[in-house]
Write an enzyme that holds these catalytic residues in place. Sequence first.
Site, PDB file in Angstrom:
ATOM      1  CG  ASP A  68      22.907  32.867 -13.884  1.00 31.49           C
ATOM      2  OD1 ASP A  68      23.827  33.498 -14.433  1.00 31.49           O
ATOM      3  OD2 ASP A  68      21.784  33.359 -13.684  1.00 31.49           O
ATOM      4  CG  ASN A 137      10.163  34.433 -16.373  1.00 24.21           C
ATOM      5  OD1 ASN A 137      11.088  34.977 -15.762  1.00 24.21           O
ATOM      6  ND2 ASN A 137      10.281  33.218 -16.906  1.00 24.21           N
ATOM      7  CG  HIS A 139      14.372  34.691 -14.641  1.00 25.06           C
ATOM      8  ND1 HIS A 139      14.029  34.400 -15.940  1.00 25.06           N
ATOM      9  CD2 HIS A 139      15.521  35.403 -14.734  1.00 25.06           C
ATOM     10  CE1 HIS A 139      14.918  34.921 -16.762  1.00 25.06           C
ATOM     11  NE2 HIS A 139      15.831  35.543 -16.052  1.00 25.06           N
ATOM     12  CD  GLU A 144      13.208  30.590 -16.137  1.00 28.61           C
ATOM     13  OE1 GLU A 144      12.529  31.593 -15.859  1.00 28.61           O
ATOM     14  OE2 GLU A 144      13.740  30.417 -17.242  1.00 28.61           O
TER      15      GLU A 144
END
Length: 241
Positions: A68, A137, A139, A144
């Site tokens: 990314d 979280n 990811h 996400e």
Amino acid sequence: MFNILRVHDEEQFNETGAAIIASLLQANPKAVLGLATGSTPIGVYNKLIQLYQKGLLSFQNVTTYNLDEYVGLPKDHEQSYSQFMKKHLFQHIDIDLANTFIPDGNSGDADKAAAHYNSLLEKSPFFDLQLLGIGHNGHIGFNEPGNELIGNTHVVSLHESTRVANARFFSSLEEVPTQAITMGIGAILHAKQILLLAKGKEKLDALQRAIYGPITTQCPASFLQVHPRVLILTDAEAGAF
């Protein structure tokens, strides 16, 4: 299928992660690697650099694809993942930079840049190993939690919790980009082998949900449950389950 390897301290964590990657490269000098950024892999990269400096490892024929990149940061920005990879790995080893690929987050057209990167991935051989971290979280990459997940490379709006977690690398939360280009779940799962790094008690909950929870878009890492070869390297705190 998960194999979980727990280690006792950070030194062992970094040495073990580097040894796994080094073993692959020694067996296959032309390996294709998917690489990750963030604080977790830095120590592993440092150990790989040391192996190279000792003449025990070469990256000359290795090809890499990063997961990314932030949208809107110039490539020479100190917090861009392009700069991260140069600082923490590429400039210290013998890799051909023409064989290193990172999404272009500053092209002015993020969707077009994502589509271009996706076309590169489609032409690439399957990754021999994909290196991953895991977000608080759940990811992986910048995929996400949400109502759906996208298989291909795409532009994503970063959750506030992700931006807060990454704000420590910037002068303020306001400077943290709100979007990123990320490799999709589909590309990640196409890797022949996945090495997931997790350390620190703040990753314990996400790791538990990824391994033992239901497969759900609310925890993208849970989709790793469908992959046949996932090795999780964790320290005592993240692996305290």
